[in-house]
Design a protein around this motif. Structure first.
Motif, PDB file in Angstrom:
ATOM      1  N   GLY A 119      -3.634   7.486  17.827  1.00 16.46           N
ATOM      2  CA  GLY A 119      -2.724   6.651  17.058  1.00 16.46           C
ATOM      3  C   GLY A 119      -3.189   6.600  15.618  1.00 16.46           C
ATOM      4  N   PHE A 120      -2.282   6.259  14.707  1.00 16.33           N
ATOM      5  CA  PHE A 120      -2.686   6.152  13.305  1.00 16.33           C
ATOM      6  C   PHE A 120      -1.814   5.137  12.582  1.00 16.33           C
ATOM      7  N   ALA A 121      -2.331   4.664  11.457  1.00 15.55           N
ATOM      8  CA  ALA A 121      -1.611   3.704  10.629  1.00 15.55           C
ATOM      9  C   ALA A 121      -1.917   3.991   9.166  1.00 15.55           C
ATOM     10  N   VAL A 122      -0.928   3.745   8.303  1.00 16.76           N
ATOM     11  CA  VAL A 122      -1.091   3.927   6.863  1.00 16.76           C
ATOM     12  C   VAL A 122      -0.754   2.600   6.197  1.00 16.76           C
ATOM     13  N   ASN A 123      -1.628   2.152   5.305  1.00 14.06           N
ATOM     14  CA  ASN A 123      -1.411   0.901   4.602  1.00 14.06           C
ATOM     15  C   ASN A 123      -2.001   1.020   3.206  1.00 14.06           C
ATOM     16  N   VAL A 124      -1.820   0.004   2.382  1.00 13.72           N
ATOM     17  CA  VAL A 124      -2.333   0.037   1.022  1.00 13.72           C
ATOM     18  C   VAL A 124      -2.878  -1.342   0.660  1.00 13.72           C
ATOM     19  N   HIS A 125      -3.914  -1.348  -0.169  1.00  9.68           N
ATOM     20  CA  HIS A 125      -4.557  -2.598  -0.566  1.00  9.68           C
ATOM     21  C   HIS A 125      -4.707  -2.622  -2.092  1.00  9.68           C
ATOM     22  N   ASP A 126      -4.124  -3.652  -2.715  1.00  7.73           N
ATOM     23  CA  ASP A 126      -4.274  -3.857  -4.155  1.00  7.73           C
ATOM     24  C   ASP A 126      -5.469  -4.790  -4.345  1.00  7.73           C
ATOM     25  N   LEU A 127      -6.586  -4.243  -4.814  1.00  4.25           N
ATOM     26  CA  LEU A 127      -7.825  -5.011  -4.929  1.00  4.25           C
ATOM     27  C   LEU A 127      -7.848  -5.936  -6.135  1.00  4.25           C
ATOM     28  N   ARG A 128      -6.831  -5.881  -6.970  1.00  7.33           N
ATOM     29  CA  ARG A 128      -6.781  -6.764  -8.135  1.00  7.33           C
ATOM     30  C   ARG A 128      -6.314  -8.167  -7.774  1.00  7.33           C
ATOM     31  N   VAL A 129      -5.693  -8.321  -6.624  1.00  8.69           N
ATOM     32  CA  VAL A 129      -5.178  -9.628  -6.215  1.00  8.69           C
ATOM     33  C   VAL A 129      -5.677  -9.945  -4.813  1.00  8.69           C
ATOM     34  N   ASP A 130      -5.539 -11.199  -4.423  1.00  5.81           N
ATOM     35  CA  ASP A 130      -5.925 -11.613  -3.080  1.00  5.81           C
ATOM     36  C   ASP A 130      -5.046 -10.925  -2.047  1.00  5.81           C
ATOM     37  N   GLU A 131      -5.651 -10.631  -0.895  1.00  2.00           N
ATOM     38  CA  GLU A 131      -4.927  -9.927   0.165  1.00  2.00           C
ATOM     39  C   GLU A 131      -3.652 -10.669   0.576  1.00  2.00           C
ATOM     40  N   LYS A 132      -3.674 -12.008   0.494  1.00  2.28           N
ATOM     41  CA  LYS A 132      -2.535 -12.808   0.930  1.00  2.28           C
ATOM     42  C   LYS A 132      -1.606 -13.185  -0.222  1.00  2.28           C
ATOM     43  N   ALA A 133      -1.775 -12.557  -1.349  1.00  2.00           N
ATOM     44  CA  ALA A 133      -0.892 -12.825  -2.488  1.00  2.00           C
ATOM     45  C   ALA A 133       0.531 -12.384  -2.150  1.00  2.00           C
ATOM     46  N   VAL A 134       1.503 -12.980  -2.793  1.00  2.00           N
ATOM     47  CA  VAL A 134       2.897 -12.607  -2.544  1.00  2.00           C
ATOM     48  C   VAL A 134       3.144 -11.197  -3.078  1.00  2.00           C
ATOM     49  N   LEU A 135       4.180 -10.582  -2.558  1.00  3.20           N
ATOM     50  CA  LEU A 135       4.450  -9.188  -2.894  1.00  3.20           C
ATOM     51  C   LEU A 135       4.691  -8.986  -4.387  1.00  3.20           C
ATOM     52  N   ALA A 136       5.310  -9.948  -5.042  1.00  3.98           N
ATOM     53  CA  ALA A 136       5.610  -9.811  -6.471  1.00  3.98           C
ATOM     54  C   ALA A 136       4.344  -9.708  -7.325  1.00  3.98           C
ATOM     55  N   GLN A 137       3.194 -10.139  -6.779  1.00  2.00           N
ATOM     56  CA  GLN A 137       1.932 -10.071  -7.515  1.00  2.00           C
ATOM     57  C   GLN A 137       1.177  -8.770  -7.240  1.00  2.00           C
ATOM     58  N   LYS A 138       1.657  -7.968  -6.308  1.00  5.63           N
ATOM     59  CA  LYS A 138       0.972  -6.733  -5.936  1.00  5.63           C
ATOM     60  C   LYS A 138       1.687  -5.523  -6.518  1.00  5.63           C
ATOM     61  N   ARG A 139       0.927  -4.474  -6.738  1.00  5.49           N
ATOM     62  CA  ARG A 139       1.519  -3.188  -7.099  1.00  5.49           C
ATOM     63  C   ARG A 139       2.006  -2.529  -5.824  1.00  5.49           C
ATOM     64  N   ARG A 140       3.292  -2.317  -5.738  1.00  4.12           N
ATOM     65  CA  ARG A 140       3.870  -1.786  -4.503  1.00  4.12           C
ATOM     66  C   ARG A 140       3.640  -0.275  -4.381  1.00  4.12           C
ATOM     67  N   VAL A 141       3.516   0.162  -3.129  1.00  2.00           N
ATOM     68  CA  VAL A 141       3.407   1.585  -2.825  1.00  2.00           C
ATOM     69  C   VAL A 141       4.372   1.884  -1.680  1.00  2.00           C
ATOM     70  N   PHE A 142       5.230   2.878  -1.891  1.00  3.13           N
ATOM     71  CA  PHE A 142       6.167   3.320  -0.871  1.00  3.13           C
ATOM     72  C   PHE A 142       5.779   4.730  -0.421  1.00  3.13           C
ATOM     73  N   ILE A 143       5.914   5.003   0.869  1.00  5.30           N
ATOM     74  CA  ILE A 143       5.645   6.345   1.389  1.00  5.30           C
ATOM     75  C   ILE A 143       6.977   6.976   1.780  1.00  5.30           C
ATOM     76  N   SER A 144       7.274   8.143   1.214  1.00  4.54           N
ATOM     77  CA  SER A 144       8.567   8.786   1.439  1.00  4.54           C
ATOM     78  C   SER A 144       8.494   9.942   2.426  1.00  4.54           C
ATOM     79  N   SER A 145       7.306  10.487   2.669  1.00  6.88           N
ATOM     80  CA  SER A 145       7.182  11.552   3.668  1.00  6.88           C
ATOM     81  C   SER A 145       5.739  11.629   4.144  1.00  6.88           C
ATOM     82  N   ILE A 146       5.580  12.086   5.387  1.00  5.45           N
ATOM     83  CA  ILE A 146       4.250  12.320   5.941  1.00  5.45           C
ATOM     84  C   ILE A 146       4.304  13.577   6.790  1.00  5.45           C
ATOM     85  N   SER A 147       3.287  14.417   6.652  1.00  3.74           N
ATOM     86  CA  SER A 147       3.203  15.614   7.478  1.00  3.74           C
ATOM     87  C   SER A 147       1.765  15.771   7.964  1.00  3.74           C
ATOM     88  N   ILE A 148       1.636  16.348   9.138  1.00  9.82           N
ATOM     89  CA  ILE A 148       0.323  16.613   9.724  1.00  9.82           C
ATOM     90  C   ILE A 148       0.301  18.073  10.154  1.00  9.82           C
TER      91      ILE A 148
END
Length: 250
Positions: free
Chosen positions: A109-138
């Motif tokens: 199994g696998f998972a992909v996530n992102v962490h913005d270290l400039r803000v608290d992990e529980k900060a609201v989304l508007a305070q984080k730099r968003r990352v979208f994934i549009s494709s994945i290949s293996i």
């Protein structure tokens, strides 16, 4: 479009799968996701085939794999300053990676996530730099005692097709930010490999859109992130020798 190859800091041993899954978006219908993922593999399973290389030769070959040693790994890449994309991979079945033999069904199994270290992990989304994934290949590449190289496992998909429709998404792809999103694939299967295989390397290629400034739609840029996962493969004799000795009953 830029590409980021893994740096020396990319490989770290992950925490237990229970903690991992707890940090990801909760998804329903995991079996349907797994069936969809496996059904979309771009190549039919490769049957284990005989080879002239003796079994003893495979037993002498070593293939270095942190994933095999620990049963799970966390691979990370910096997609911007203090902005980390993380790929977690774990052995699902068999969980004992020394039972991963050429002929066996090998599920991970696998998972992909992102962490913005400039803000608290529980900060609201508007305070984080968003990352979208549009494709994945293996893709895969075998290590064989015969010297041959094959690519028995291949997959490519739009991540939005692998998760429920209520997961946060846009025309840029699936949102990866912690607590607000993430890509979670509970299991997919590596089928039969050539009989003289003693190792295999999986290459993950992920196309992502990265926000330069929090809550700024005009600041997105695209890049491709690569991660490489070595996986050791054992002969039937090695797998049998690694089985725990049962405790005698008095």
């Amino acid at each position: 479009m830029s590409s980021r190859r893994p740096t020396p800091r990319t490989l770290r041993v992950t925490v237990t799968s229970a903690l991992l899954v707890g940090s990801l978006v909760a998804l329903s219908g995991c079996s349907q996701v797994a069936e969809m993922f496996n059904g979309m593999q771009g190549q039919q399973p490769v049957a284990a085939v005989p080879t002239a290389a003796p079994a003893a030769a495979a037993a002498e070959m070593a293939f270095d794999s942190q994933f095999t040693y620990d049963g799970s790994v966390a691979l990370s890449s910096d997609v911007a300053d203090d902005l980390e994309l993380r790929l977690d991979v774990w052995a699902q079945n068999p969980k004992r990676t020394q039972e991963w033999t050429p002929a066996a069904e090998k599920t991970f199994g696998f998972a992909v996530n992102v962490h913005d270290l400039r803000v608290d992990e529980k900060a609201v989304l508007a305070q984080k730099r968003r990352v979208f994934i549009s494709s994945i290949s293996i893709t895969s590449q075998t290590a064989q005692t015969s010297g041959q190289i094959q690519a028995p496992f291949q997959f490519s998909a739009d991540p939005r097709s692998l998760v429920p429709t209520d997961t946060i998404r846009s025309d840029r792809g699936l949102l990866l930010n912690s607590f607000q999103g993430g890509l979670y694939v509970p299991e997919t299967v590596i089928h039969g490999l050539p009989a003289d295989t003693y190792g295999m390397t999986l290459e993950f290629a992920m196309t992502v859109w990265v926000e330069g400034n929090a809550n700024d739609d005009a600041s997105f840029s695209q890049q491709t992130v690569y991660q490489y996962l070595p996986v050791a493969i054992f002969s039937d004799a090695q797998a049998a020798a690694a089985q725990p000795t049962p405790t005698p009953t008095p």
